[in-house]
Design a protein around this motif. Structure first.
Motif, mmCIF file in Angstrom:
data_model
loop_
_atom_site.group_PDB
_atom_site.id
_atom_site.type_symbol
_atom_site.label_atom_id
_atom_site.label_comp_id
_atom_site.label_asym_id
_atom_site.label_seq_id
_atom_site.Cartn_x
_atom_site.Cartn_y
_atom_site.Cartn_z
ATOM 1 N N LYS A 53 0.812 -1.229 0.000
ATOM 2 C CA LYS A 53 0.000 0.000 0.000
ATOM 3 C C LYS A 53 0.841 1.273 0.000
ATOM 4 O O LYS A 53 0.308 2.359 -0.161
ATOM 5 C CB LYS A 53 -0.876 0.025 1.273
ATOM 6 C CG LYS A 53 -2.151 -0.765 1.182
ATOM 7 C CD LYS A 53 -3.020 -0.489 2.400
ATOM 8 C CE LYS A 53 -3.576 0.914 2.463
ATOM 9 N NZ LYS A 53 -4.964 1.051 2.111
ATOM 10 N N SER A 57 -8.126 -1.238 3.659
ATOM 11 C CA SER A 57 -8.733 -1.204 2.334
ATOM 12 C C SER A 57 -7.644 -1.480 1.290
ATOM 13 O O SER A 57 -6.492 -1.085 1.468
ATOM 14 C CB SER A 57 -9.387 0.157 2.088
ATOM 15 O OG SER A 57 -8.480 1.199 2.380
ATOM 16 N N ARG A 66 2.083 2.428 2.698
ATOM 17 C CA ARG A 66 1.451 3.081 3.843
ATOM 18 C C ARG A 66 2.452 3.184 4.972
ATOM 19 O O ARG A 66 3.181 2.235 5.248
ATOM 20 C CB ARG A 66 0.255 2.215 4.256
ATOM 21 C CG ARG A 66 -0.440 2.565 5.549
ATOM 22 C CD ARG A 66 -1.824 1.927 5.513
ATOM 23 N NE ARG A 66 -2.421 1.726 6.813
ATOM 24 C CZ ARG A 66 -3.736 1.714 6.996
ATOM 25 N NH1 ARG A 66 -4.553 1.890 5.990
ATOM 26 N NH2 ARG A 66 -4.247 1.484 8.184
ATOM 27 N N ASN A 73 -6.238 -0.499 -1.403
ATOM 28 C CA ASN A 73 -5.860 0.577 -2.335
ATOM 29 C C ASN A 73 -4.509 1.126 -1.918
ATOM 30 O O ASN A 73 -4.072 0.898 -0.788
ATOM 31 C CB ASN A 73 -6.905 1.709 -2.270
ATOM 32 C CG ASN A 73 -7.151 2.173 -0.844
ATOM 33 O OD1 ASN A 73 -7.926 1.535 -0.116
ATOM 34 N ND2 ASN A 73 -6.480 3.235 -0.423
ATOM 35 N N SER A 131 -10.838 3.872 -1.915
ATOM 36 C CA SER A 131 -11.001 2.450 -1.597
ATOM 37 C C SER A 131 -11.697 1.728 -2.752
ATOM 38 O O SER A 131 -12.546 2.303 -3.423
ATOM 39 C CB SER A 131 -11.842 2.286 -0.326
ATOM 40 O OG SER A 131 -11.170 2.797 0.791
ATOM 41 N N HIS A 186 -7.522 11.936 1.982
ATOM 42 C CA HIS A 186 -7.644 10.510 2.141
ATOM 43 C C HIS A 186 -8.746 10.110 1.189
ATOM 44 O O HIS A 186 -9.601 10.916 0.859
ATOM 45 C CB HIS A 186 -8.060 10.231 3.588
ATOM 46 C CG HIS A 186 -7.556 8.923 4.101
ATOM 47 N ND1 HIS A 186 -6.293 8.768 4.595
ATOM 48 C CD2 HIS A 186 -8.138 7.709 4.187
ATOM 49 C CE1 HIS A 186 -6.142 7.515 4.986
ATOM 50 N NE2 HIS A 186 -7.239 6.848 4.746
ATOM 51 N N TYR A 187 -8.751 8.894 0.752
ATOM 52 C CA TYR A 187 -9.828 8.409 -0.111
ATOM 53 C C TYR A 187 -9.980 9.322 -1.329
ATOM 54 O O TYR A 187 -11.087 9.635 -1.743
ATOM 55 C CB TYR A 187 -11.169 8.381 0.651
ATOM 56 C CG TYR A 187 -11.095 7.867 2.062
ATOM 57 C CD1 TYR A 187 -10.787 6.530 2.309
ATOM 58 C CD2 TYR A 187 -11.357 8.679 3.142
ATOM 59 C CE1 TYR A 187 -10.734 6.035 3.599
ATOM 60 C CE2 TYR A 187 -11.306 8.194 4.442
ATOM 61 C CZ TYR A 187 -10.987 6.881 4.659
ATOM 62 O OH TYR A 187 -10.940 6.399 5.935
HETATM 63 MG MG MG Z 1 -8.202 2.824 3.746
#
Ligand code: MG
Ligand code: TXA
Length: 324
Positions: A50, A137, A52, A139, A145, A223-224
């Motif tokens: 991700k 999620s 992340r 993504n 997502s 975000h998203y």
């Molecule tokens: Mg998420």
């Protein structure tokens, strides 16, 4: 090897998880990127895939309420009541963690997020796996997502070992997150299950105070979000905004609610349902569709500010936080 097609082979997915691999799977909210929550190396692969930051905690997915105490400690009667009432369902509950829970899963925090998803493929996977599956999620970090298997494949097909197919997700927005680890219940992320739904069950108010950015990155501003610059626009301002973009030679993606006739080849318009549940169901697929067209700008018509639109407004604010 890159995944190019979704699969329905749950037994194969279980064996991938047991070997420390990554399996994307459908839930009723959005697709999750799953790994064995008890396997540190497997969990680390999620963060790599991700892109992340490691201090952002994951949700651990369970098959049955009885597994709750394997992961959480000091579970109040109210927390049990929430789990028994809303699971399987789109509610993630934050509780004090058991000592055994890996710090990689909780981002080093003393709490853990848990939920049982309400999707037959996810439940079968969890039952056969018979342990917790950590899954954010599916993504890339900060992106929209996925609500279809194809979204996962196009974004993370190179990094996953399998993508289970479950068609389009029923809810379409990420779960409601409620923090039950402190003195009073606190909403960290709005979703399909509303604060009023929760208050009705537990008979006490849910506070909506926001956490710091590190505690709940889902609350971060950007975000998203689609990669195309996106902005919210009131209906009365749409015509002027469209004109301005067209004069600047820009192509536009337009997300309107209900009737808003416009005919211009430079404007790709999607008409959204005017009910919040249906709107939520379609939002991410629609944003992705417009994002994939590589337009210059996405204009999103504002939706009502009423309570039933809380989760949609939260996601629209985040999708457009970068501005147009
Ligand atoms: Mg998420
Ligand atoms: O609907 C969903 O919840 C989906 C599906 C796959 O279950 N999952 C999902 O995961 O949205 P993710 O990682 O994209 O979002 C989880 C959110 C993050 O904002 C994270 O910060 C928050 O949950 N979270 C997880 N553990 C937490 C904790 N211990 N304290 C506070 N927030 C936590």
């Amino acid at each position: 090897m890159a995944v190019t097609k979704p699969t329905t082979d749950i037994a194969a997915a279980v064996s991938i998880l047991k070997q420390g691999g990554l399996v994307a799977f459908p839930t009723e909210t959005v697709y999750g990127l799953g790994a064995d929550a008890g396997n540190q190396k497997a969990v680390e692969k999620i963060f790599l895939a991700k892109q992340r930051p490691a201090n952002h905690p994951l949700i651990v997915h369970l098959a049955s309420v009885s597994q709750l105490q394997d992961w959480a400690a000091q579970i109040s009667d109210t927390a049990w009541l929430l789990a028994e009432t809303f699971w399987p369902g789109p509610l993630a509950i934050i509780l004090k963690k058991q000592d055994s829970v890996l710090p990689e899963v909780t981002g080093g925090q003393s709490t853990v997020a848990l939920r049982i998803p309400d999707n037959p493929v996810a439940l079968e996977l969890l039952q056969q796996f018979d342990d917790g599956i950590a899954a954010p999620s599916a993504n890339l970090y900060n992106h929209i997502s996925p609500t279809r298997a194809e979204h996962v494949i196009s974004e993370l097909g190179d990094c996953v070992d399998a993508v289970l197919d479950g068609g389009m997700c029923r809810v379409g927005l990420e779960s409601t997150i409620i923090d039950m680890s402190g003195e009073a219940p606190r909403l960290l992320r709005p979703g399909h299950i509303s604060p009023a739904d929760i208050e009705q069950v537990i008979g006490q108010p849910v506070s909506m105070k926001q956490q710091t950015a590190v505690r709940a990155p889902g609350m971060r501003e950007i975000h998203y979000a689609p990669t195309t610059p996106a902005q919210l626009c009131q209906r009365e301002q749409l015509a002027g905004e469209i004109k301005k973009c067209l004069q600047a030679g820009q192509s536009i993606g337009l997300l309107t609610t209900g009737d808003y006739p416009i005919e211009n080849r430079q404007v790709k318009q999607l008409s959204m349902p005017d009910k919040p549940v249906q709107y939520a169901h379609e939002l991410y697929a629609s944003l992705r569709y417009l994002d994939d067209m590589k337009l210059d700008r996405i204009l999103v018509e504002t939706v009502p500010e009423t309570k039933d639109w809380l989760a949609v407004n939260d996601r629209l604010a985040k999708a457009t936080a970068r501005g147009g």
